[in-house]
Motif scaffolding. Sequence first.
Motif, PDB file in Angstrom:
ATOM      1  N   CYS A   1      62.444  32.701  36.224  1.00 34.72           N
ATOM      2  CA  CYS A   1      63.343  31.826  36.989  1.00 34.72           C
ATOM      3  C   CYS A   1      62.547  31.086  38.067  1.00 34.72           C
ATOM      4  N   PRO A   2      62.926  29.817  38.350  1.00 36.43           N
ATOM      5  CA  PRO A   2      62.154  28.991  39.292  1.00 36.43           C
ATOM      6  C   PRO A   2      62.106  29.549  40.711  1.00 36.43           C
ATOM      7  N   ILE A   3      61.098  29.100  41.461  1.00 36.01           N
ATOM      8  CA  ILE A   3      60.940  29.528  42.859  1.00 36.01           C
ATOM      9  C   ILE A   3      62.044  28.913  43.719  1.00 36.01           C
ATOM     10  N   VAL A   4      62.680  29.742  44.532  1.00 38.14           N
ATOM     11  CA  VAL A   4      63.674  29.248  45.495  1.00 38.14           C
ATOM     12  C   VAL A   4      62.981  29.128  46.854  1.00 38.14           C
ATOM     13  N   ARG A   5      63.191  27.980  47.509  1.00 37.66           N
ATOM     14  CA  ARG A   5      62.485  27.703  48.757  1.00 37.66           C
ATOM     15  C   ARG A   5      63.435  27.503  49.931  1.00 37.66           C
TER      16      ARG A   5
ATOM     17  N   VAL B   1      67.906  42.993  36.805  1.00 36.04           N
ATOM     18  CA  VAL B   1      67.090  42.314  37.821  1.00 36.04           C
ATOM     19  C   VAL B   1      66.397  43.376  38.677  1.00 36.04           C
ATOM     20  N   PRO B   2      65.108  43.629  38.427  1.00 35.60           N
ATOM     21  CA  PRO B   2      64.381  44.604  39.255  1.00 35.60           C
ATOM     22  C   PRO B   2      63.966  43.976  40.585  1.00 35.60           C
ATOM     23  N   THR B   3      64.214  44.669  41.686  1.00 36.45           N
ATOM     24  CA  THR B   3      63.828  44.152  43.010  1.00 36.45           C
ATOM     25  C   THR B   3      63.371  45.307  43.909  1.00 36.45           C
ATOM     26  N   MET B   4      62.781  44.905  45.039  1.00 39.85           N
ATOM     27  CA  MET B   4      62.468  45.896  46.079  1.00 39.85           C
ATOM     28  C   MET B   4      63.466  45.773  47.232  1.00 39.85           C
ATOM     29  N   GLY B   5      64.577  45.080  46.987  1.00 33.41           N
ATOM     30  CA  GLY B   5      65.621  44.983  48.005  1.00 33.41           C
ATOM     31  C   GLY B   5      65.314  43.960  49.078  1.00 33.41           C
TER      32      GLY B   5
ATOM     33  N   LEU C   1      67.402  41.624  49.891  1.00 34.46           N
ATOM     34  CA  LEU C   1      67.676  40.500  48.999  1.00 34.46           C
ATOM     35  C   LEU C   1      67.883  39.187  49.755  1.00 34.46           C
ATOM     36  N   HIS C   2      67.385  38.116  49.162  1.00 32.99           N
ATOM     37  CA  HIS C   2      67.570  36.769  49.705  1.00 32.99           C
ATOM     38  C   HIS C   2      67.953  35.830  48.560  1.00 32.99           C
ATOM     39  N   GLU C   3      68.008  34.539  48.853  1.00 31.79           N
ATOM     40  CA  GLU C   3      68.483  33.575  47.831  1.00 31.79           C
ATOM     41  C   GLU C   3      67.580  33.533  46.598  1.00 31.79           C
ATOM     42  N   GLY C   4      66.306  33.917  46.754  1.00 32.27           N
ATOM     43  CA  GLY C   4      65.414  33.987  45.589  1.00 32.27           C
ATOM     44  C   GLY C   4      65.930  35.028  44.608  1.00 32.27           C
ATOM     45  N   HIS C   5      66.167  36.245  45.125  1.00 29.46           N
ATOM     46  CA  HIS C   5      66.734  37.306  44.276  1.00 29.46           C
ATOM     47  C   HIS C   5      68.097  36.871  43.722  1.00 29.46           C
ATOM     48  N   GLN C   6      68.870  36.251  44.626  1.00 33.99           N
ATOM     49  CA  GLN C   6      70.236  35.853  44.244  1.00 33.99           C
ATOM     50  C   GLN C   6      70.241  34.899  43.054  1.00 33.99           C
TER      51      GLN C   6
ATOM     52  N   TYR D   1      65.121  39.686  34.327  1.00 29.72           N
ATOM     53  CA  TYR D   1      64.917  38.425  35.048  1.00 29.72           C
ATOM     54  C   TYR D   1      63.863  38.600  36.134  1.00 29.72           C
ATOM     55  N   PHE D   2      62.856  37.707  36.102  1.00 32.27           N
ATOM     56  CA  PHE D   2      61.765  37.757  37.077  1.00 32.27           C
ATOM     57  C   PHE D   2      61.537  36.365  37.654  1.00 32.27           C
ATOM     58  N   GLY D   3      61.069  36.307  38.900  1.00 34.97           N
ATOM     59  CA  GLY D   3      60.850  35.021  39.566  1.00 34.97           C
ATOM     60  C   GLY D   3      59.459  34.466  39.302  1.00 34.97           C
ATOM     61  N   GLN D   4      59.407  33.153  39.167  1.00 35.23           N
ATOM     62  CA  GLN D   4      58.136  32.444  39.024  1.00 35.23           C
ATOM     63  C   GLN D   4      57.326  32.533  40.324  1.00 35.23           C
ATOM     64  N   LYS D   5      58.015  32.899  41.404  1.00 36.30           N
ATOM     65  CA  LYS D   5      57.336  33.091  42.693  1.00 36.30           C
ATOM     66  C   LYS D   5      56.153  34.045  42.521  1.00 36.30           C
ATOM     67  N   ASP D   6      56.382  35.125  41.747  1.00 34.69           N
ATOM     68  CA  ASP D   6      55.307  36.065  41.434  1.00 34.69           C
ATOM     69  C   ASP D   6      54.804  35.737  40.027  1.00 34.69           C
ATOM     70  N   ALA D   7      54.122  34.598  39.915  1.00 31.01           N
ATOM     71  CA  ALA D   7      53.766  34.051  38.593  1.00 31.01           C
ATOM     72  C   ALA D   7      52.871  35.009  37.807  1.00 31.01           C
TER      73      ALA D   7
ATOM     74  N   ALA E   1      58.381  29.143  50.332  1.00 34.24           N
ATOM     75  CA  ALA E   1      58.986  29.977  49.287  1.00 34.24           C
ATOM     76  C   ALA E   1      59.661  31.172  49.947  1.00 34.24           C
ATOM     77  N   LYS E   2      60.897  31.446  49.556  1.00 36.71           N
ATOM     78  CA  LYS E   2      61.616  32.578  50.151  1.00 36.71           C
ATOM     79  C   LYS E   2      60.937  33.871  49.765  1.00 36.71           C
ATOM     80  N   SER E   3      60.830  34.772  50.722  1.00 38.08           N
ATOM     81  CA  SER E   3      60.183  36.063  50.475  1.00 38.08           C
ATOM     82  C   SER E   3      60.684  37.068  51.496  1.00 38.08           C
TER      83      SER E   3
HETATM   84  P1  AMP Z   1      60.693  41.614  45.052  1.00 37.53           P
HETATM   85  O1  AMP Z   1      61.918  42.178  45.665  1.00 37.53           O
HETATM   86  O2  AMP Z   1      59.815  40.883  46.004  1.00 37.53           O
HETATM   87  O3  AMP Z   1      59.951  42.619  44.198  1.00 37.53           O
HETATM   88  O4  AMP Z   1      61.184  40.505  44.032  1.00 37.53           O
HETATM   89  C1  AMP Z   1      62.069  40.809  42.989  1.00 37.53           C
HETATM   90  C2  AMP Z   1      62.158  39.641  42.050  1.00 37.53           C
HETATM   91  O5  AMP Z   1      62.633  38.486  42.764  1.00 37.53           O
HETATM   92  C3  AMP Z   1      60.787  39.249  41.452  1.00 37.53           C
HETATM   93  O6  AMP Z   1      60.941  38.924  40.090  1.00 37.53           O
HETATM   94  C4  AMP Z   1      60.405  38.048  42.275  1.00 37.53           C
HETATM   95  O7  AMP Z   1      59.540  37.162  41.598  1.00 37.53           O
HETATM   96  C5  AMP Z   1      61.756  37.399  42.516  1.00 37.53           C
HETATM   97  N1  AMP Z   1      61.679  36.514  43.687  1.00 37.53           N
HETATM   98  C6  AMP Z   1      61.297  36.839  44.945  1.00 37.53           C
HETATM   99  N2  AMP Z   1      61.290  35.738  45.735  1.00 37.53           N
HETATM  100  C7  AMP Z   1      61.684  34.700  44.960  1.00 37.53           C
HETATM  101  C8  AMP Z   1      61.871  33.313  45.185  1.00 37.53           C
HETATM  102  N3  AMP Z   1      61.651  32.757  46.366  1.00 37.53           N
HETATM  103  N4  AMP Z   1      62.285  32.546  44.148  1.00 37.53           N
HETATM  104  C9  AMP Z   1      62.507  33.100  42.928  1.00 37.53           C
HETATM  105  N5  AMP Z   1      62.343  34.403  42.650  1.00 37.53           N
HETATM  106  C10 AMP Z   1      61.938  35.197  43.642  1.00 37.53           C
END
Ligand code: AMP
Length: 281
Positions: free
Chosen positions: A173-177, A27-31, A33-38, A145-151, A183-185
Amino acid sequence: MQLVNTINDLRQIVKQWKIDGLEIGFVPTMGYLHEGHQSLIKRAVSENDRVVVSIFVNPMQFGPNEDLDSYPRDLDCDIDICKQESVDLIFHPQVSEMYFNDFSTLVDMSGLTDVLCGKSRPNHFRGVCTVVNKLFNIVDADRAYFGQKDAQQLAIIKRMVRDLNIDIEIIGCPIVREEDGLAKSSRNTYLNEKERQAALILNRSLMIGQKLLSDGERNAEKIINAISENINREPLAKIDYVDVVDSLSLKKANNISSSCLVAVAVFIGKTRLIDNFIFEI
Ligand code: AMP
């Protein structure tokens, strides 16, 4: 859970996992972390023997006037969340570990990267493709695993993996709100109270588009106009784009005849937020 800062250390651990025949989810992220990442992490944990989460704020994907320096960071909290979710390893490299001073190779893509967010963030997806490619080479996972949030990012990564024959399965994976639909961000933290309320306009306006599509409207212009008009009613909102595109090619849809992505980017004050939905036909 292990916290690893260097590519060499990570490779040694992954090498042993491979020898042991274990499947690896990434799961690549920029840290921050919130429920979307989770939700991505939970899915990865449920489908793999070992899970790696990377936390790296990638300078290459930020434009000169963007929020690289102010991007929120909280490693201790991220570590707690990853422990709670039974992550096996956090990869948290410094910028100097990822990029040599004379780093000179870029992964670029035409077409999919020029539309939607690519219009106002010209080199953003080149930075994303380059770092994700590097991370795929470093982690050598079976699934990512990537989020649909960043479609758009998800569509681009799928295309990159196909085009460059990278041996990894990409899972969207679906957007978590939030409860009220936002949308969580990680960037939601920039919003003050008034802006936080105003930010609801993204999801609410998208729902108008969703209703039109459900009722049978297939003219993209009408959907774009209805969404835009609603966003424009919010004084704190300034539209970057509202668009309807094919969900795989990201090409403009005029008369909608296949599964489409309806996506918006809107400035709420100084904060640029994105949201979207996919309408399946
Ligand atoms: P970021 O840390 O913003 O680069 O996001 C890392 C990953 O988490 C990416 O694949 C995003 O699409 C996903 N992500 C971020 N926010 C959400 C969200 N609200 N719902 C689902 N996935 C998310």
